[in-house]
Enzyme design. Structure first.
Site, PDB file in Angstrom:
ATOM      1  N   MET A  45     -12.028   5.349  -0.642  1.00 56.43           N
ATOM      2  CA  MET A  45     -12.625   5.552   0.531  1.00 56.43           C
ATOM      3  C   MET A  45     -13.228   6.738   0.550  1.00 56.43           C
ATOM      4  O   MET A  45     -12.573   7.765   1.290  1.00 56.43           O
ATOM      5  CB  MET A  45     -11.629   5.395   1.760  1.00 56.43           C
ATOM      6  CG  MET A  45     -11.154   3.853   2.152  1.00 56.43           C
ATOM      7  SD  MET A  45      -9.579   3.840   2.961  1.00 56.43           S
ATOM      8  CE  MET A  45      -8.663   3.947   1.694  1.00 56.43           C
ATOM      9  N   SER A  56       2.704  -0.523   6.106  1.00 57.96           N
ATOM     10  CA  SER A  56       3.593  -0.379   7.028  1.00 57.96           C
ATOM     11  C   SER A  56       4.674  -1.718   7.080  1.00 57.96           C
ATOM     12  O   SER A  56       5.905  -1.533   6.912  1.00 57.96           O
ATOM     13  CB  SER A  56       3.214  -0.403   8.236  1.00 57.96           C
ATOM     14  OG  SER A  56       2.159   0.601   8.583  1.00 57.96           O
ATOM     15  N   MET A 106      -8.776   8.743   0.187  1.00 55.06           N
ATOM     16  CA  MET A 106      -9.377   9.221   1.287  1.00 55.06           C
ATOM     17  C   MET A 106      -9.906  10.560   1.047  1.00 55.06           C
ATOM     18  O   MET A 106      -9.213  11.444   0.623  1.00 55.06           O
ATOM     19  CB  MET A 106      -8.693   9.080   2.422  1.00 55.06           C
ATOM     20  CG  MET A 106      -7.878   7.556   2.720  1.00 55.06           C
ATOM     21  SD  MET A 106      -7.096   7.575   4.260  1.00 55.06           S
ATOM     22  CE  MET A 106      -6.358   6.055   4.261  1.00 55.06           C
ATOM     23  N   GLY A 114      -0.771   1.716   9.535  1.00 57.13           N
ATOM     24  CA  GLY A 114      -0.282   1.375  10.721  1.00 57.13           C
ATOM     25  C   GLY A 114      -1.148   0.938  11.881  1.00 57.13           C
ATOM     26  O   GLY A 114      -0.609   1.083  13.135  1.00 57.13           O
ATOM     27  N   HIS A 161      -8.420   1.891  -3.985  1.00 55.74           N
ATOM     28  CA  HIS A 161      -9.280   1.602  -3.143  1.00 55.74           C
ATOM     29  C   HIS A 161     -10.078   3.035  -2.546  1.00 55.74           C
ATOM     30  O   HIS A 161      -9.349   3.897  -2.092  1.00 55.74           O
ATOM     31  CB  HIS A 161      -8.442   1.163  -1.907  1.00 55.74           C
ATOM     32  CG  HIS A 161      -9.271   0.852  -0.574  1.00 55.74           C
ATOM     33  ND1 HIS A 161      -8.870   0.312   0.651  1.00 55.74           N
ATOM     34  CD2 HIS A 161     -10.801   0.707  -0.269  1.00 55.74           C
ATOM     35  CE1 HIS A 161      -9.731   0.522   1.510  1.00 55.74           C
ATOM     36  NE2 HIS A 161     -11.162   0.678   0.998  1.00 55.74           N
ATOM     37  N   HIS A 164      -1.489  -1.188  -4.108  1.00 53.96           N
ATOM     38  CA  HIS A 164      -2.659  -0.625  -3.531  1.00 53.96           C
ATOM     39  C   HIS A 164      -2.560   0.718  -3.182  1.00 53.96           C
ATOM     40  O   HIS A 164      -1.554   1.342  -2.797  1.00 53.96           O
ATOM     41  CB  HIS A 164      -2.839  -1.603  -2.368  1.00 53.96           C
ATOM     42  CG  HIS A 164      -4.253  -1.334  -1.620  1.00 53.96           C
ATOM     43  ND1 HIS A 164      -5.279  -1.792  -2.118  1.00 53.96           N
ATOM     44  CD2 HIS A 164      -4.571  -0.684  -0.584  1.00 53.96           C
ATOM     45  CE1 HIS A 164      -6.132  -1.510  -1.462  1.00 53.96           C
ATOM     46  NE2 HIS A 164      -5.902  -0.696  -0.193  1.00 53.96           N
ATOM     47  N   ASP A 206      -7.057  -5.924   4.201  1.00 56.09           N
ATOM     48  CA  ASP A 206      -6.460  -4.514   4.149  1.00 56.09           C
ATOM     49  C   ASP A 206      -6.420  -4.096   5.424  1.00 56.09           C
ATOM     50  O   ASP A 206      -7.553  -3.469   6.081  1.00 56.09           O
ATOM     51  CB  ASP A 206      -7.244  -3.648   3.333  1.00 56.09           C
ATOM     52  CG  ASP A 206      -6.660  -2.444   2.772  1.00 56.09           C
ATOM     53  OD1 ASP A 206      -5.559  -2.372   3.297  1.00 56.09           O
ATOM     54  OD2 ASP A 206      -7.095  -1.630   2.194  1.00 56.09           O
ATOM     55  N   GLY A 207      -5.265  -3.960   6.192  1.00 57.19           N
ATOM     56  CA  GLY A 207      -5.134  -3.376   7.479  1.00 57.19           C
ATOM     57  C   GLY A 207      -4.525  -4.266   8.386  1.00 57.19           C
ATOM     58  O   GLY A 207      -5.031  -5.225   8.785  1.00 57.19           O
ATOM     59  N   GLY A 208      -3.390  -3.591   8.784  1.00 59.12           N
ATOM     60  CA  GLY A 208      -2.397  -4.584   9.923  1.00 59.12           C
ATOM     61  C   GLY A 208      -2.108  -5.713   9.296  1.00 59.12           C
ATOM     62  O   GLY A 208      -1.852  -6.557  10.388  1.00 59.12           O
ATOM     63  N   ASP A 257      -4.670   3.899  -1.866  1.00 61.18           N
ATOM     64  CA  ASP A 257      -5.589   4.401  -1.015  1.00 61.18           C
ATOM     65  C   ASP A 257      -6.273   5.922  -1.363  1.00 61.18           C
ATOM     66  O   ASP A 257      -5.428   6.891  -0.868  1.00 61.18           O
ATOM     67  CB  ASP A 257      -5.138   4.215   0.480  1.00 61.18           C
ATOM     68  CG  ASP A 257      -5.022   2.812   0.788  1.00 61.18           C
ATOM     69  OD1 ASP A 257      -6.032   1.922   0.588  1.00 61.18           O
ATOM     70  OD2 ASP A 257      -4.089   2.444   1.253  1.00 61.18           O
ATOM     71  N   MET A 262     -11.708  -5.117   5.152  1.00 64.66           N
ATOM     72  CA  MET A 262     -11.150  -4.090   5.887  1.00 64.66           C
ATOM     73  C   MET A 262     -10.838  -4.701   7.373  1.00 64.66           C
ATOM     74  O   MET A 262     -11.920  -5.206   7.946  1.00 64.66           O
ATOM     75  CB  MET A 262     -11.862  -2.839   6.101  1.00 64.66           C
ATOM     76  CG  MET A 262     -11.783  -1.768   5.019  1.00 64.66           C
ATOM     77  SD  MET A 262     -10.536  -1.546   4.108  1.00 64.66           S
ATOM     78  CE  MET A 262      -9.466  -0.933   5.389  1.00 64.66           C
ATOM     79  N   SER A 270       0.783  -0.949  -0.251  1.00 66.02           N
ATOM     80  CA  SER A 270       0.029  -0.062  -0.101  1.00 66.02           C
ATOM     81  C   SER A 270       0.923   1.277  -0.012  1.00 66.02           C
ATOM     82  O   SER A 270       1.634   1.460   0.928  1.00 66.02           O
ATOM     83  CB  SER A 270      -0.935  -0.128   1.367  1.00 66.02           C
ATOM     84  OG  SER A 270      -1.638   1.263   1.266  1.00 66.02           O
TER      85      SER A 270
HETATM   86  C1  DX5 Z   1      -6.497   1.938   5.502  1.00 65.72           C
HETATM   87  C2  DX5 Z   1      -5.962   1.827   4.027  1.00 65.72           C
HETATM   88  C3  DX5 Z   1      -4.984   0.582   4.027  1.00 65.72           C
HETATM   89  C4  DX5 Z   1      -3.630   0.930   4.665  1.00 65.72           C
HETATM   90  C5  DX5 Z   1      -2.816  -0.312   5.026  1.00 65.72           C
HETATM   91  O1  DX5 Z   1      -7.549   2.713   5.628  1.00 65.72           O
HETATM   92  O2  DX5 Z   1      -7.161   1.224   3.403  1.00 65.72           O
HETATM   93  O3  DX5 Z   1      -4.814   0.192   2.584  1.00 65.72           O
HETATM   94  O4  DX5 Z   1      -2.697   1.511   3.867  1.00 65.72           O
HETATM   95  O5  DX5 Z   1      -1.673   0.001   5.877  1.00 65.72           O
HETATM   96  P1  DX5 Z   1      -1.273  -1.032   6.798  1.00 65.72           P
HETATM   97  O6  DX5 Z   1      -0.819  -2.276   6.298  1.00 65.72           O
HETATM   98  O7  DX5 Z   1      -0.272  -0.336   7.596  1.00 65.72           O
HETATM   99  O8  DX5 Z   1      -2.402  -1.332   8.121  1.00 65.72           O
HETATM  100 ZN    ZN Z   2      -6.836   0.047   1.433  1.00 63.08          ZN
END
Ligand code: DX5
Ligand code: ZN
Length: 223
Positions: free
Chosen positions: A74, A204, A43, A151, A72, A39, A181-183, A41, A143, A14
């Site tokens: 958002m 991250s 926002m 992060g 993606h 990926h 997606d996430g963590g 993102d 998600m 990402s």
């Molecule tokens: C969060 C994003 C993710 C994010 C993931 O809102 O949609 O794609 O970049 O980042 P990590 O892998 O650091 O959780």
């Molecule tokens: Zn994402």
């Protein structure tokens, strides 16, 4: 550029976690790695409490890689920006079920443009709501943190959701890709894969690593 098969095991770093001061060398790392797609993102500060980047950066990235870009969205009213992201270089686009009152129509528009189409769901949204749309889409983005920031810590309850979604997909769309997606990192990748996911987004864990190539490889091949 080759269109990815969303039912394969794919790793999607990402961009949100990249060092923007050195975007070119970060993209060089990505290009020379075993990563399958980037990926991206987007926002808007409305659907999620943060603002990231948009069309000009997508165009810039498109010029820096031949690999697929997974956008993606958002953002509220994503249907207004589909064409613009396609033109900026998106290979796949996911929209949130929570932002799309006319989901079937929006999904149809993304397909018609020639992009792969995904539907993203927030941690509190039930996978049952996806049942009517599953046969029409290429992948679901589950998600595993509350969207808005990189992060964050992986939400463990997501594993049951992924399992349930894989069961639904077996009945309704055996080719469905399940993106997480996430963590996502090396500590939880095995559980995530075992639950039935096959597309691993990692921000991250990849860009903040000492050896990103190695992390990408381990995410891809860990069993
Ligand atoms: C969060 C994003 C993710 C994010 C993931 O809102 O949609 O794609 O970049 O980042 P990590 O892998 O650091 O959780
Ligand atoms: Zn994402």
């Amino acid at each position: 550029m080759k269109t990815p098969s969303m039912k394969d095991f794919l790793v999607a770093p990402s961009l949100l976690a990249a060092n923007f001061k050195n975007l070119e060398s970060e993209m060089e790392m990505f290009n020379t790695s075993e990563a399958d797609m980037l990926h991206f993102d987007v926002m808007d500060g409305r659907f999620v409490p943060n603002i990231s980047f948009g069309l000009p950066i997508c165009q810039t990235i498109r010029a820096l890689t031949d690999k697929p870009i997974d956008v993606h969205l958002m953002i509220v009213e994503p249907e207004k920006y589909l064409k613009a992201f396609k033109e900026a270089g998106a290979t796949s686009i996911s929209v949130h079920i929570e932002t799309c009152p006319h989901l079937h129509k929006t999904v149809g528009e993304i397909k018609e443009m020639g992009c792969l189409v995904g539907v993203a769901i927030n941690p509190h949204t039930s996978v049952d709501l996806l049942i009517p749309i599953l046969p029409d889409i290429d992948f679901v983005n589950v998600m595993t943190v509350n969207p808005g920031f990189g992060g964050q810590k992986f939400i463990e309850a997501s594993l049951d959701k992924i399992k349930k979604l894989r069961q639904l997909a077996n009945e309704l769309n055996p080719d469905l890709g399940i993106e997480v997606d996430g963590g996502v990192d090396l500590s939880n990748i095995e559980k995530i894969r075992a639950a039935g996911a096959n597309i691993f987004v990692a921000g991250s864990a990849v860009f903040k690593a000492e050896n990103p190539h190695n992390v990408i490889k381990q995410l891809k091949y860990s069993q």
